[in-house]
Design an enzyme around this catalytic site. Structure first.
Site, PDB file in Angstrom:
ATOM      1  N   VAL A 267      -0.094  -2.233  -4.506  1.00 43.77           N
ATOM      2  CA  VAL A 267       0.319  -1.879  -3.140  1.00 43.77           C
ATOM      3  C   VAL A 267       0.677  -0.398  -3.110  1.00 43.77           C
ATOM      4  O   VAL A 267       1.117   0.161  -4.114  1.00 43.77           O
ATOM      5  CB  VAL A 267       1.527  -2.762  -2.740  1.00 43.77           C
ATOM      6  CG1 VAL A 267       2.299  -2.179  -1.593  1.00 43.77           C
ATOM      7  CG2 VAL A 267       1.063  -4.171  -2.402  1.00 43.77           C
TER       8      VAL A 267
ATOM      9  N   ILE B 101       2.765   2.746  -0.786  1.00 48.98           N
ATOM     10  CA  ILE B 101       3.532   3.189   0.388  1.00 48.98           C
ATOM     11  C   ILE B 101       2.521   3.977   1.222  1.00 48.98           C
ATOM     12  O   ILE B 101       1.734   4.759   0.693  1.00 48.98           O
ATOM     13  CB  ILE B 101       4.755   4.060  -0.019  1.00 48.98           C
ATOM     14  CG1 ILE B 101       5.497   4.582   1.230  1.00 48.98           C
ATOM     15  CG2 ILE B 101       4.381   5.209  -0.935  1.00 48.98           C
ATOM     16  CD1 ILE B 101       6.825   5.318   0.908  1.00 48.98           C
ATOM     17  N   SER B 102       2.521   3.737   2.526  1.00 51.35           N
ATOM     18  CA  SER B 102       1.558   4.424   3.386  1.00 51.35           C
ATOM     19  C   SER B 102       1.796   5.931   3.363  1.00 51.35           C
ATOM     20  O   SER B 102       2.894   6.400   3.045  1.00 51.35           O
ATOM     21  CB  SER B 102       1.681   3.922   4.828  1.00 51.35           C
ATOM     22  OG  SER B 102       1.387   2.546   4.877  1.00 51.35           O
TER      23      SER B 102
ATOM     24  N   HIS C 176       3.057   6.798   8.674  1.00 48.73           N
ATOM     25  CA  HIS C 176       4.417   6.427   9.105  1.00 48.73           C
ATOM     26  C   HIS C 176       4.784   7.173  10.392  1.00 48.73           C
ATOM     27  O   HIS C 176       5.343   6.595  11.332  1.00 48.73           O
ATOM     28  CB  HIS C 176       5.438   6.784   8.015  1.00 48.73           C
ATOM     29  CG  HIS C 176       5.425   5.850   6.839  1.00 48.73           C
ATOM     30  ND1 HIS C 176       5.894   6.207   5.598  1.00 48.73           N
ATOM     31  CD2 HIS C 176       5.012   4.561   6.716  1.00 48.73           C
ATOM     32  CE1 HIS C 176       5.777   5.185   4.763  1.00 48.73           C
ATOM     33  NE2 HIS C 176       5.249   4.169   5.413  1.00 48.73           N
TER      34      HIS C 176
ATOM     35  N   SER D 176       7.689  -0.527   0.514  1.00 46.96           N
ATOM     36  CA  SER D 176       8.748   0.342  -0.022  1.00 46.96           C
ATOM     37  C   SER D 176      10.038   0.254   0.790  1.00 46.96           C
ATOM     38  O   SER D 176      11.091   0.685   0.323  1.00 46.96           O
ATOM     39  CB  SER D 176       8.279   1.797   0.017  1.00 46.96           C
ATOM     40  OG  SER D 176       8.120   2.210   1.380  1.00 46.96           O
TER      41      SER D 176
ATOM     42  N   ASP E 272       5.019 -14.732   5.024  1.00 44.84           N
ATOM     43  CA  ASP E 272       3.613 -14.389   5.289  1.00 44.84           C
ATOM     44  C   ASP E 272       3.502 -13.957   6.752  1.00 44.84           C
ATOM     45  O   ASP E 272       3.647 -14.786   7.664  1.00 44.84           O
ATOM     46  CB  ASP E 272       2.738 -15.619   5.013  1.00 44.84           C
ATOM     47  CG  ASP E 272       1.257 -15.307   5.203  1.00 44.84           C
ATOM     48  OD1 ASP E 272       0.924 -14.281   5.827  1.00 44.84           O
ATOM     49  OD2 ASP E 272       0.440 -16.118   4.730  1.00 44.84           O
ATOM     50  N   GLY E 273       3.246 -12.672   6.951  1.00 45.89           N
ATOM     51  CA  GLY E 273       3.197 -12.129   8.313  1.00 45.89           C
ATOM     52  C   GLY E 273       2.122 -12.758   9.182  1.00 45.89           C
ATOM     53  O   GLY E 273       2.193 -12.657  10.406  1.00 45.89           O
TER      54      GLY E 273
ATOM     55  N   THR F 110      -2.826 -10.509   3.337  1.00 44.77           N
ATOM     56  CA  THR F 110      -3.480 -11.519   2.529  1.00 44.77           C
ATOM     57  C   THR F 110      -2.453 -12.366   1.761  1.00 44.77           C
ATOM     58  O   THR F 110      -1.248 -12.222   1.966  1.00 44.77           O
ATOM     59  CB  THR F 110      -4.455 -10.802   1.546  1.00 44.77           C
ATOM     60  OG1 THR F 110      -5.177 -11.783   0.837  1.00 44.77           O
ATOM     61  CG2 THR F 110      -3.734  -9.906   0.571  1.00 44.77           C
TER      62      THR F 110
HETATM   63  N1  SAH Z   1       4.451  -0.229   5.043  1.00 46.55           N
HETATM   64  C1  SAH Z   1       4.795  -0.293   3.646  1.00 46.55           C
HETATM   65  C2  SAH Z   1       3.766  -0.944   2.747  1.00 46.55           C
HETATM   66  C3  SAH Z   1       2.320  -0.812   3.125  1.00 46.55           C
HETATM   67  S1  SAH Z   1       1.233  -1.638   1.986  1.00 46.55           S
HETATM   68  C4  SAH Z   1       5.127   1.096   3.132  1.00 46.55           C
HETATM   69  O1  SAH Z   1       4.647   2.083   3.672  1.00 46.55           O
HETATM   70  O2  SAH Z   1       5.834   1.172   2.124  1.00 46.55           O
HETATM   71  C5  SAH Z   1       1.034  -3.225   2.784  1.00 46.55           C
HETATM   72  C6  SAH Z   1       2.131  -4.214   2.513  1.00 46.55           C
HETATM   73  O3  SAH Z   1       1.767  -5.426   3.150  1.00 46.55           O
HETATM   74  C7  SAH Z   1       2.337  -4.547   1.034  1.00 46.55           C
HETATM   75  O4  SAH Z   1       3.686  -4.417   0.716  1.00 46.55           O
HETATM   76  C8  SAH Z   1       1.856  -6.007   0.918  1.00 46.55           C
HETATM   77  O5  SAH Z   1       2.564  -6.752  -0.055  1.00 46.55           O
HETATM   78  C9  SAH Z   1       2.142  -6.513   2.328  1.00 46.55           C
HETATM   79  N2  SAH Z   1       1.403  -7.717   2.713  1.00 46.55           N
HETATM   80  C10 SAH Z   1       0.108  -8.009   2.453  1.00 46.55           C
HETATM   81  N3  SAH Z   1      -0.205  -9.218   2.956  1.00 46.55           N
HETATM   82  C11 SAH Z   1       0.920  -9.692   3.561  1.00 46.55           C
HETATM   83  C12 SAH Z   1       1.223 -10.896   4.262  1.00 46.55           C
HETATM   84  N4  SAH Z   1       0.320 -11.875   4.425  1.00 46.55           N
HETATM   85  N5  SAH Z   1       2.470 -11.046   4.763  1.00 46.55           N
HETATM   86  C13 SAH Z   1       3.420 -10.071   4.594  1.00 46.55           C
HETATM   87  N6  SAH Z   1       3.185  -8.925   3.918  1.00 46.55           N
HETATM   88  C14 SAH Z   1       1.954  -8.723   3.415  1.00 46.55           C
END
Ligand code: SAH
Length: 228
Positions: free
Chosen positions: A57, A59-60, A65, A89, A148-149, A221
């Protein structure tokens, strides 16, 4: 857009984001300045590109952001409620909490438990020098959950602003259903080719959709095998 806004410090990075016209709302600029990216991303903190935070994964990038907060700003007013799906993050949870303030609420969810722990630790470190954040954590106005979003946020809750940090295959209806009227949902959608969409629910509940720009996000996912 990557690299263009890189700075030597958080302040310089944010100044470059402003100069590039990616962000202009003074409240968003302040929130970005106060939310030091180094707290959430210890390596190459001020480089305008995504960085690994483990578990495959990233951080964007700072410009993503900034654009997300700029687009969601009307729904991130003092007292607003916000949901960050895929909080990773925890950066956006910290920044959104500064925008909604102590009378607001921010919930971060991720489907990888160790990342929820990382988010929580990072926001707690950030709060060590910020009384608003520490008060919000103490009063559980900042919360984190493993979820799970694709199924939506914590049940029985609705939000003024929803940010999704990973690309959905299609619009996630449970998230749209949890959006208040009025409210804003920022969500990348697509598989091979992805675009960020902004869904706006007006005060009558009518929904409009705007396609903002093309992106490349990790998918929304299942967690990797053996990690949850
Ligand atoms: N916005 C965050 C992380 C972006 S990466 C930042 O900038 O730090 C995408 C994130 O989505 C990861 O942490 C990953 O674990 C999460 N993710 C992927 N599938 C997901 C799901 N089904 N439900 C919730 N989170 C999920």
């Amino acid at each position: 857009m990557a690299w263009r806004c890189t700075g030597k410090s958080n302040a310089e990075l944010v100044d470059n984001l402003v100069r590039s016209k990616l962000v202009s709302h003074p409240r968003v600029v302040s929130a970005l300045k106060e939310t030091d990216r180094a707290v959430y991303c210890p390596y190459r903190s001020y480089v305008d590109a995504p960085q690994s935070i483990g578990y495959s994964v990233t951080i964007s990038a700072p410009h993503m952001h900034a654009v997300a907060l700029q687009k969601l700003e009307p729904a991130l007013q003092p007292g607003s409620s916000a949901l960050d799906v895929g909080c990773g993050s925890g950066y956006l949870v910290g920044a959104m909490a500064r925008l909604v303030g102590p009378s607001g609420k921010v919930v971060g969810i991720d489907n990888i438990k160790p990342l929820v722990d990382i988010s929580k630790n990072n926001v707690t470190s950030d709060a060590s020098t910020d009384t608003t954040l520490s008060q919000m954590l103490a009063e559980e106005k900042i919360r984190f959950e493993v979820a799970d979003g694709r199924q939506g946020g914590p049940s029985n809750e609705t939000y003024d602003a929803i940010h999704v940090g990973a690309a959905a295959a299609q619009l996630v209806e449970p998230l749209l259903n949890q959006l208040n009227s009025p409210g804003l949902l920022f969500i990348p959608i697509g598989e091979l080719s992805q675009n960020v969409y902004l869904y706006e629910k007006d005060s009558e509940g009518k929904v409009s959709e705007t396609c903002l720009f093309g992106v490349s996000y990790v998918p929304l996912t299942d967690p990797p095998v053996g990690v949850s």
